[in-house]
Design a protein around this motif. Structure first.
Motif, PDB file in Angstrom:
ATOM      1  N   GLY A   1       0.827  -1.187   0.000  1.00  0.00           N
ATOM      2  CA  GLY A   1       0.000   0.000   0.000  1.00  0.00           C
ATOM      3  C   GLY A   1       0.860   1.234   0.000  1.00  0.00           C
ATOM      4  N   PRO A   2       0.355   2.331  -0.475  1.00  0.00           N
ATOM      5  CA  PRO A   2       1.167   3.537  -0.587  1.00  0.00           C
ATOM      6  C   PRO A   2       1.331   4.289   0.709  1.00  0.00           C
ATOM      7  CG  PRO A   2      -1.054   3.917  -1.423  1.00  0.00           C
ATOM      8  CD  PRO A   2      -0.983   2.479  -1.077  1.00  0.00           C
ATOM      9  N   ASP A   3       0.633   3.868   1.751  1.00  0.00           N
ATOM     10  CA  ASP A   3       0.622   4.695   2.948  1.00  0.00           C
ATOM     11  C   ASP A   3       1.607   4.260   4.011  1.00  0.00           C
ATOM     12  OD1 ASP A   3      -0.562   2.355   3.688  1.00  0.00           O
ATOM     13  OD2 ASP A   3      -2.475   3.243   4.321  1.00  0.00           O
ATOM     14  N   GLY A   4       2.291   3.136   3.760  1.00  0.00           N
ATOM     15  CA  GLY A   4       3.276   2.668   4.742  1.00  0.00           C
ATOM     16  C   GLY A   4       2.642   2.266   6.056  1.00  0.00           C
ATOM     17  N   GLY A   5       1.359   1.911   6.047  1.00  0.00           N
ATOM     18  CA  GLY A   5       0.682   1.606   7.296  1.00  0.00           C
ATOM     19  C   GLY A   5       0.669   0.153   7.645  1.00  0.00           C
TER      20      GLY A   5
ATOM     21  N   MET B   1      11.800   3.991  -2.944  1.00  0.00           N
ATOM     22  CA  MET B   1      11.949   2.821  -2.082  1.00  0.00           C
ATOM     23  C   MET B   1      12.981   3.103  -0.989  1.00  0.00           C
ATOM     24  SD  MET B   1      12.779  -1.142  -3.149  1.00  0.00           S
ATOM     25  CE  MET B   1      14.334  -0.767  -3.980  1.00  0.00           C
ATOM     26  N   GLY B   2      14.102   3.708  -1.360  1.00  0.00           N
ATOM     27  CA  GLY B   2      15.127   4.039  -0.371  1.00  0.00           C
ATOM     28  C   GLY B   2      14.640   5.030   0.660  1.00  0.00           C
ATOM     29  N   ASP B   3      13.849   6.016   0.229  1.00  0.00           N
ATOM     30  CA  ASP B   3      13.294   6.987   1.170  1.00  0.00           C
ATOM     31  C   ASP B   3      12.378   6.293   2.185  1.00  0.00           C
ATOM     32  OD1 ASP B   3      14.622   9.025  -0.115  1.00  0.00           O
ATOM     33  OD2 ASP B   3      12.884   9.660  -1.304  1.00  0.00           O
ATOM     34  N   SER B   4      11.612   5.310   1.718  1.00  0.00           N
ATOM     35  CA  SER B   4      10.712   4.588   2.619  1.00  0.00           C
ATOM     36  C   SER B   4      11.483   3.733   3.614  1.00  0.00           C
ATOM     37  CB  SER B   4       9.750   3.707   1.814  1.00  0.00           C
ATOM     38  OG  SER B   4       8.804   4.497   1.122  1.00  0.00           O
ATOM     39  N   LEU B   5      12.642   3.209   3.192  1.00  0.00           N
ATOM     40  CA  LEU B   5      13.471   2.453   4.134  1.00  0.00           C
ATOM     41  C   LEU B   5      14.010   3.372   5.218  1.00  0.00           C
ATOM     42  CD1 LEU B   5      14.861  -0.264   4.844  1.00  0.00           C
ATOM     43  CD2 LEU B   5      16.789   0.495   3.445  1.00  0.00           C
TER      44      LEU B   5
ATOM     45  N   GLY C   1      11.375   4.301   7.719  1.00  0.00           N
ATOM     46  CA  GLY C   1      10.809   3.212   8.493  1.00  0.00           C
ATOM     47  C   GLY C   1       9.497   2.677   7.955  1.00  0.00           C
ATOM     48  N   ASP C   2       9.050   3.153   6.787  1.00  0.00           N
ATOM     49  CA  ASP C   2       7.818   2.636   6.191  1.00  0.00           C
ATOM     50  C   ASP C   2       8.001   1.218   5.659  1.00  0.00           C
ATOM     51  OD1 ASP C   2       6.384   4.884   6.780  1.00  0.00           O
ATOM     52  OD2 ASP C   2       6.609   5.798   4.801  1.00  0.00           O
ATOM     53  N   ILE C   3       9.215   0.872   5.263  1.00  0.00           N
ATOM     54  CA  ILE C   3       9.530  -0.508   4.925  1.00  0.00           C
ATOM     55  C   ILE C   3      10.729  -0.935   5.754  1.00  0.00           C
ATOM     56  CG2 ILE C   3       8.629  -0.253   2.581  1.00  0.00           C
ATOM     57  CD1 ILE C   3      11.502  -0.250   1.542  1.00  0.00           C
ATOM     58  N   ASP C   4      10.933  -2.255   5.850  1.00  0.00           N
ATOM     59  CA  ASP C   4      11.985  -2.793   6.704  1.00  0.00           C
ATOM     60  C   ASP C   4      13.193  -3.309   5.930  1.00  0.00           C
ATOM     61  OD1 ASP C   4      10.623  -2.686   9.389  1.00  0.00           O
ATOM     62  OD2 ASP C   4       9.171  -3.915   8.304  1.00  0.00           O
TER      63      ASP C   4
END
Length: 535
Positions: free
Chosen positions: A24-28, A247-251, A254-257
């Motif tokens: 999902g786009p929200d990182g929830g 993707m790197g920004d989300s890592l 903390g939105d992805i692990d």
């Protein structure tokens, strides 16, 4: 401090590339301690690609990484590499001296994820279904050596092969041989959409928008019985991104692990040097390779001298250093350098790039120059470096004055069918192995019904060298015919190998099992991931 880790020799066999998709786009997805994995792979359905997760159709690294978690196979590759081990089976092995009869006995009490019983008849159905459908995009070629499949009782499956094949246990460990529920899969037709009904360690639910997966959620299968043990009771969510930067920004946020497939050389450098101690970068050997393929019947490249001249001009070192940095190394054979039987056939044949030698090849064959060519590549499948790589290939070939090259990028859903239909004279492709043996870098490219639908056919390779290599259970003993194949390929150039990739996984420091997240065949092993305590 931030750590860049080199996987030690004990686990070197296990990591190359590749991941699946989701998200999902929200990182929830982290509220219940779900482990969220990012990738730049995308999963879409279309008229040309109606069944992304059907084992009779799926034959790309991303889709196989979904199937690895959900579809059980008789055999599987062990955690740290080595010979295949029983998975849905409790034991398997050749029962003759000629490696032509292979028998498996299933574990007792196997069930599909809906709770229905799984028997030997279901295994036979699943294998024969792939061979019957024989989709041109699919993996049926891996099973083409099977003559007949028979069952004995509810738990015994016997494979009679057309010829000796010591690599057959590896093929039974691939999703091509995945066991599916006959109630959900037609014997003669593909299953469209993104559902999977099987018996693997996880069940799958997807969220789809505009025929594209935006989130894939894996949950432990309560009916699973096999040789794999999920290390976490929580969900694992796979999440696709349009590009590596987001993707790197989300890592970082903390939105992805964890992220693996699609990590760029720049991200490797910055994440390794970053003072942030919350992200670790793991470096590992890889079996990914990139190459140029040729339609050897196309007028522009039908003359072998044209392909040889390209092999003489391409500067692999410049490509790897300028485009991929430490993430790639020049490759001079179809067989990667870390695989038994590898030899640097292309370097032995052509040496260093030379315009004079390329001109001599073309002049001797009477080829008029400059040769006009279009190099086709997929714009959205192998990462952002692909376009830059092809721009450099164009520059190298045109600088010789012997070629007039243009390049053209096409999205994967159109690119792959066009390549199979013979619309491209020259095209760029990548290969992630089905299993870590030289046979899997040779037969899929050069055998009958090959994965590229290539018209190139060398009778000595097909009728003598491949069969000879498959007779040898000791793969060191197969080195001579394997080396002969590589030398023939270097002389005929039906494909032109370019580089071999290293692999990197970046993960937040509370994720455990990262060093086991990929096996020696570049397959994601999500069951190895858990959540611990960060430093």
């Amino acid at each position: 401090m931030n750590r860049k880790t080199l996987v030690p020799a004990a686990v070197i066999g296990l990591l190359a590339p590749v991941l699946a998709a989701c998200g999902g786009p929200d990182g929830g997805d982290t509220s219940d301690d779900a482990i969220v994995v990012g990738t730049t792979d995308r999963f879409s359905a279309s008229g040309d690609a109606p069944a992304p997760f059907d084992p009779a159709y799926a034959y790309d690294a991303g889709s196989w990484n979904v199937l690895r978690q959900t579809v059980q196979t008789l055999m599987h590759l062990p955690r740290g590499g080595g010979e295949p081990e029983p998975e849905a089976a409790e034991r398997c092995g050749f029962t003759d001296n000629g490696n032509e009869r292979f028998e498996c006995t299933l574990r007792s009490g196997l069930k599909f994820s809906d709770g229905s019983e799984l028997t030997a008849d279901d295994v036979k159905y699943s294998i024969e279904r792939v061979l019957t459908i024989k989709d041109k995009n699919g993996p049926s070629g891996l099973l083409a050596g099977i003559d007949t499949v028979e069952t004995s009782g509810e738990r015994k499956v016997i494979f009679h092969l057309k010829a000796a094949d010591a690599t057959f246990p590896y093929k039974l460990a691939t999703p091509a041989a995945g066991i599916v529920n006959p109630e959900a899969y037609d014997a003669k037709g593909l299953r469209s959409g993104f559902d999977v009904d099987a018996s693997g360690p996880y069940t799958l639910k997807t969220e789809v928008e505009k025929n594209t997966v935006v989130k894939a959620v894996f949950t432990k299968n309560p009916h699973y019985k096999g040789n794999l043990t999920p290390k976490s009771d929580h969900r694992i969510v796979l999440r696709p991104f349009d590009d590596a930067d987001s993707m790197g920004d989300s890592l970082k946020s903390g939105d992805i692990d964890l992220m693996a497939r699609g990590v760029t050389p720049e991200q490797i450098r910055t994440l390794s040097d970053d003072a942030d101690d919350k992200i670790d970068v793991v470096e590992m050997p890889g079996l990914e390779m990139r190459y140029l393929g040729f339609d050897t019947d196309a007028p522009a490249v039908r003359n072998k001298a044209v392909r040889q001249a390209m092999a003489q001009l391409v500067d692999r070192g410049e490509i790897t250093s300028k485009v991929y940095g430490t993430a790639a190394e020049p490759l001079y054979s179809l067989v990667p350098a870390t695989i038994t039987g590898h030899t640097n056939s292309f370097f032995n044949e052509y040496g260093h790039p030379s315009t004079a030698k390329a001109r001599a090849l073309l002049d001797k064959a009477g080829v008029r120059t400059p040769v006009e060519l279009t190099l086709n590549y997929t714009s959205d499948h192998y990462g952002p470096g692909t376009k830059e790589e092809f721009e450099l290939l164009k520059k190298q070939l045109n600088a010789s004055g012997l070629f007039d090259v243009d390049i053209k990028g096409t999205d994967w859903l159109k690119f792959r069918p066009s390549e199979l239909d013979g619309e491209y004279a020259v095209y760029g492709m990548g290969w992630f192995p089905d299993f870590p043996d030289a046979d899997n870098f040779i037969a899929p490219f050069l055998g009958q019904d090959n994965f590229l639908a290539s018209p190139y056919a060398n009778s000595r390779i097909r009728n003598t060298l491949i069969p000879e290599s498959r007779q040898e259970t000791d793969r060191l003993s197969a080195a001579e015919p394997i080396e002969d194949v590589q030398d023939i390929v270097a002389r005929d150039v039906p494909v032109l190998p370019l580089w071999q990739g290293k692999q990197y996984v970046a993960a937040r420091d509370d994720i455990t099992g990262v060093e086991w997240a990929l096996n020696s065949s570049s397959n994601m092993q999500l069951w190895e991931l858990g959540r611990g305590v960060g430093d």
